[in-house]
Scaffold this active site. Sequence first.
Site, short mmCIF file in Angstrom:
data_model
loop_
_atom_site.label_atom_id
_atom_site.label_comp_id
_atom_site.label_asym_id
_atom_site.label_seq_id
_atom_site.Cartn_x
_atom_site.Cartn_y
_atom_site.Cartn_z
N PHE A 154 0.82 -1.22 0.00
CA PHE A 154 0.00 0.00 0.00
C PHE A 154 0.85 1.27 0.00
CE2 PHE A 154 0.82 -0.20 4.58
CZ PHE A 154 1.02 1.14 4.87
N LYS A 178 -1.05 -6.95 -9.40
CA LYS A 178 -2.03 -7.08 -8.30
C LYS A 178 -1.62 -6.03 -7.27
CE LYS A 178 -2.97 -8.29 -4.63
NZ LYS A 178 -3.36 -7.27 -3.60
N GLU A 181 -4.87 -3.66 -2.12
CA GLU A 181 -6.31 -3.42 -2.07
C GLU A 181 -6.65 -2.17 -1.26
OE1 GLU A 181 -4.49 -5.66 -0.66
OE2 GLU A 181 -5.41 -6.69 1.05
N CYS A 286 9.52 1.89 3.29
CA CYS A 286 10.39 0.74 3.59
C CYS A 286 11.81 1.21 3.87
CB CYS A 286 10.38 -0.23 2.44
SG CYS A 286 10.82 0.58 0.91
P1 NAD Z 1 1.54 -6.65 2.95
O1 NAD Z 1 2.59 -7.70 3.01
O2 NAD Z 1 0.42 -6.73 3.93
O3 NAD Z 1 0.84 -6.66 1.49
C1 NAD Z 1 1.59 -6.64 0.32
C2 NAD Z 1 0.82 -7.33 -0.78
O4 NAD Z 1 0.59 -8.69 -0.41
C3 NAD Z 1 -0.55 -6.70 -1.04
O5 NAD Z 1 -0.78 -6.66 -2.43
C4 NAD Z 1 -1.51 -7.66 -0.34
O6 NAD Z 1 -2.77 -7.73 -0.96
C5 NAD Z 1 -0.79 -9.00 -0.44
N1 NAD Z 1 -1.09 -9.88 0.70
C6 NAD Z 1 -1.38 -9.50 1.97
N2 NAD Z 1 -1.58 -10.58 2.74
C7 NAD Z 1 -1.42 -11.67 1.94
C8 NAD Z 1 -1.50 -13.09 2.17
N3 NAD Z 1 -1.79 -13.59 3.38
N4 NAD Z 1 -1.26 -13.90 1.14
C9 NAD Z 1 -0.98 -13.41 -0.08
N5 NAD Z 1 -0.89 -12.08 -0.35
C10 NAD Z 1 -1.11 -11.22 0.65
O7 NAD Z 1 2.28 -5.25 3.02
P2 NAD Z 1 1.64 -3.80 3.13
O8 NAD Z 1 1.07 -3.64 4.50
O9 NAD Z 1 0.77 -3.53 1.97
O10 NAD Z 1 2.95 -2.89 2.96
C11 NAD Z 1 3.81 -2.57 4.01
C12 NAD Z 1 4.98 -3.51 4.08
O11 NAD Z 1 5.68 -3.51 2.84
C13 NAD Z 1 6.02 -3.09 5.12
O12 NAD Z 1 6.45 -4.24 5.78
C14 NAD Z 1 7.13 -2.47 4.30
O13 NAD Z 1 8.42 -2.51 4.89
C15 NAD Z 1 7.08 -3.32 3.09
N6 NAD Z 1 7.72 -2.66 1.96
C16 NAD Z 1 8.96 -3.09 1.61
C17 NAD Z 1 9.62 -2.48 0.58
C18 NAD Z 1 10.99 -2.93 0.17
O14 NAD Z 1 11.50 -2.39 -0.79
N7 NAD Z 1 11.61 -3.88 0.84
C19 NAD Z 1 9.02 -1.43 -0.12
C20 NAD Z 1 7.74 -1.03 0.26
C21 NAD Z 1 7.10 -1.66 1.31
#
Ligand code: NAD
Length: 502
Positions: A154, A178, A181, A286
């Site tokens: 997000f 994808k 959401e 991040c």
């Molecule tokens: P998230 O892991 O909750 O979601 C990321 C994606 O995975 C979304 O598209 C979501 O729909 C999907 N997803 C969520 N739960 C799932 C499941 N159980 N099974 C399959 N898919 C699933 O992350 P978020 O809350 O959207 O974003 C924040 C996180 O992203 C933080 O931990 C941040 O550090 C990380 N992030 C990392 C980087 C990097 O470059 N390393 C960059 C941006 C964000």
Amino acid sequence: MDLTTLERLPLWIGGRAADPTTTRYGEVTNPATGEVIRHVPFANAADVDAAVQAAAKAFPTWRAAPPLRRARVLMRFRELLDTHKKDLARVVTQEHGKTLVDAEGSLTRGLEVVEFAAGIPHLLKGEYSDAVGTDVDSYSLRQPLGVCVGITPFNFPAMVPMWMFPLAIACGNTFVLKPSERDPTLSLRLAELLQEAGLPDGVFNVVHGDKEAVDALLRHPLVRAVSFVGSTPIARYIYETGAANGKRVQALGGAKNHAVVMPDADLAFATEAIIGAGYGSAGERCMAISAIVAVGDVADPLITKLAERARRVSVGPGDADDAEMGPVITCAARDRIVGLIDRGVAEGARLVVDGRRPAVSGHDAGFFVGATLFDNVTSDMAIYREEIFGPVLSVVRVPSLTDAVALINANPYANGAAIFTRSGHAARRFQQDVEIGMAGINVPIPVPMAFYSFGGWRNSLFGDLNVHGTDGVRFYTKLKTVTSRWPDDGSAAPGFHMPLMG
Ligand code: NAD
């Protein structure tokens, strides 16, 4: 199509907005007001299959298009992104909450990847060796994989998808995105702009959804590669499940980024840099600084300066002119962050600036957390161990640079780390010894430019290749090495031994 007035978002399949077959929908909220502003479909396996089939159908023609022609589509897309930057930033701010300036900045970082990808004719050049044997030449080609998938978080609804699809399609692949959401609308605007830029139908597709859609993508037999950015537990799951299903996977996870401040640092400079890197985008980056490692006697004067500045950080809706920091993404995220601040107090850290109840007039239902600063944090506390992903800075005091580096290297996350110092010797030691993917020297958020590659170590990245830069080109292509001979006298005799050149 005016997406901002649509109550239910469509998918984008085969070059047009498509109604999904799913009946499951989620809510998209404006975090500054707490209002539900639209609904997002949670695609099922049939919806995902329709998108993947559209991408697979478009692949043979797109991969055959000369790289220069593919690059020209991206050049036009780059111009459209630039022209529409302000409207796109508004979409990001409305659904994510970050300030408009910050949203525009993130669009620029994405646009830079498009610029890099427009150099694809050069980037795809292979190697050539004349005469590896008598009348035998050898050369390499990089060929596209097929249908590639991006699953994104997000916190960067524009930039993170643009870390992926510009290079993927420049290399001749087709793509299914994808997006998160929580802020899904921007992906549809990007799809429209790509179409306007001349991208053939089916090369770029969008499916919205949650785990159901992700699992369908991970298991789909026509998907060849998966790029993921998100939290560490999901990144690990994506890597393991994708690999078990025969996909090439790069899965970037969470972070706990440290800023080391040496006693010789320029404190005014370091303070401003750390405040921006810790509280910008409400800490939902991040590469946000989360832990400040104060070396030796720098801690007291540094905390005085940080506290004075943190108290002045203006919190408000992202579209307000004077807001330096917007809300966090959801009510649940706000409650989690406030709960972690409570735990920090309970575990004995000193709460120097308390942002648990910021007053944002006219926005009582918004998900705001104010700038928060802790001193005397230790590595066993929850506020140090967990990725807070909110505007909370924790100062850990250590006696020496050696201790600072040891602390960072013992952390399970390893995305970015920075040092503030005037000593070239200390900076070089830090650069050599810190076990981290991206290091900054007097640069608080060392995000590599598009022509370098972005990625962490340990629990911050699962897979072998980073995103964008030359690693991105390698991820989205397969290497083929050709050995060729053109005899014209029919003299080649069958050989039953290991072929030897020469
Ligand atoms: P998230 O892991 O909750 O979601 C990321 C994606 O995975 C979304 O598209 C979501 O729909 C999907 N997803 C969520 N739960 C799932 C499941 N159980 N099974 C399959 N898919 C699933 O992350 P978020 O809350 O959207 O974003 C924040 C996180 O992203 C933080 O931990 C941040 O550090 C990380 N992030 C990392 C980087 C990097 O470059 N390393 C960059 C941006 C964000």
